[in-house]
Design an enzyme around this catalytic site. Sequence first.
Site, PDB file in Angstrom:
ATOM      1  CG  HIS A 150      -4.605  47.993  19.172  1.00 22.72           C
ATOM      2  ND1 HIS A 150      -3.154  47.471  18.494  1.00 22.72           N
ATOM      3  CD2 HIS A 150      -3.648  48.255  19.968  1.00 22.72           C
ATOM      4  CE1 HIS A 150      -2.567  46.960  19.680  1.00 22.72           C
ATOM      5  NE2 HIS A 150      -2.819  47.894  19.849  1.00 22.72           N
TER       6      HIS A 150
ATOM      7  CB  SER B 147      -1.159  50.729  20.677  1.00 20.70           C
ATOM      8  OG  SER B 147      -0.765  50.933  20.983  1.00 20.70           O
TER       9      SER B 147
END
EC number: 3.4.21.105
Length: 507
Positions: free
Chosen positions: A339, A288
Amino acid sequence: MFLLEYTYWKIAAHLVNSGYGVIQAGESDEIWLEAPDKSSHDLVRLYKHDLDFRQEMVRDIEEQAERVERVRHQLGRRRMKLLNVFFSTEAPVDDWEEIAKKTFEKGTVSVEPAIVRGTMLRDDLQAVFPSFRTEDCSEEHASFENAQMARERFLSLVLKQEEQRKTEAAVFQNGKPTFTYLFIALQILMFFLLEINGGSTNTETLVAFGAKENSLIAQGEWWRLLTPIVLHIGIAHLAFNTLALWSVGTAVERMYGSGRFLLIYLAAGITGSIASFVFSPYPSAGASGAIFGCLGALLYVALSNRKMFLRTIGTNIIVIIIINLGFGFAVSNIDNSGHIGGLIGGFFAAAALGLPKAGAFGKRLLSAVLLIALAVGFLYYGLHSPSHQESALIQQASELYQEGKYEEVTELLNGEAAQKDASADLLKILAVSDIQIGEYDQAVSLLERAVKKEPKDHASYYNLALLYAEKNELAQAEKAIQTAVKLKPKEQRYKELQRQIENNKES
């Protein structure tokens, strides 16, 4: 006649030079242009046609509204507004002013009509195109040759725009998505390796294969900042990230080229892991952070060349970023720090590398320095921050506790627990370990400190009640269990213990 035609081509060229994009311009007497940002209209249509009656205007306006509606639907826009300009030698013979003054509305489309008359040329030009120099349209230009020259100048601008669009389209031909597919294959392969060696949701298996684990990174296993990008926790995690990498990674690799993409992807993966190391004490894995780095690379293009970005990619990528961030904050157990760290790392890595043939060496060097400074700075903070050191200890102690190594937990945490600012989490895990080895007095002291720091922690009050009852301090036990029941009245085991303590007091 020739003056109006000359003016028609001059206005078209003026709009192109003002940032309008040509959508349609052929041999016909009709030109469609896309307005730049923050214009009062989305589209402009220049239509050279002599109007005889007002009904011609009405019919044409209605037809254009239908055309614009089709365009709006194809582009997915909420509303669209067209400036529909007639170039006519004379005005219609009947009453037309009311039509020209009123914007035609049809659903989510509006058409604003305007007329440039040959007999009122300067006045009409000033009203419709106030930024245009009307001095450029005088009788001395009223010749066939001048009209043709104006037309040729406009068409040369159209060709120039087409060349620019081809150059922009070539941005997607800088590389094939070789590394994107390689990383997809690698993360699928690693998923199967995890599954046959204990399972991809097993923490021990993940850590053994290279997941981010703070205490091990702090001990010098730096490679754990990179290896998590090919590991995934469960099939849903793998499927989501594989789809995201396929959709975003291919675009980035085609734009930046395979070499630059590889560096951006790895840099984003590392910065995402560093951010997770600093802000999250839990083991983590997944691509991610690196995928968000790809989004950061696209965001860099959007900010550095907004027009090219909108023409080649569009605003959908911004929507993807917002949806992914929103999803991360809305769902528990999502490593948002990773993220965001990946997004920032990918942005600065893209700024440092630039698109092929980008130039601007000074800005790129500054971006590279900023990227390295941010990564090193956060890593240093993570290694030396007292709170982060404690988080790493808690994580290590939790793993030891799960393995039943209670004495090792007490050896690990006793020194830290002696500090006045020791966290409630550290005190609680040490307390339950002390309970397991029979150190009840020490456990009581630790839990009493923990509930002062977290007065709404019902589980700690329950454990205190058990310990007080074990020591036959029933008044203290009753007080503790009453607090636990008050904080979580539906917990049956709390109520059961409360009844037992009350019965023991009565007897």
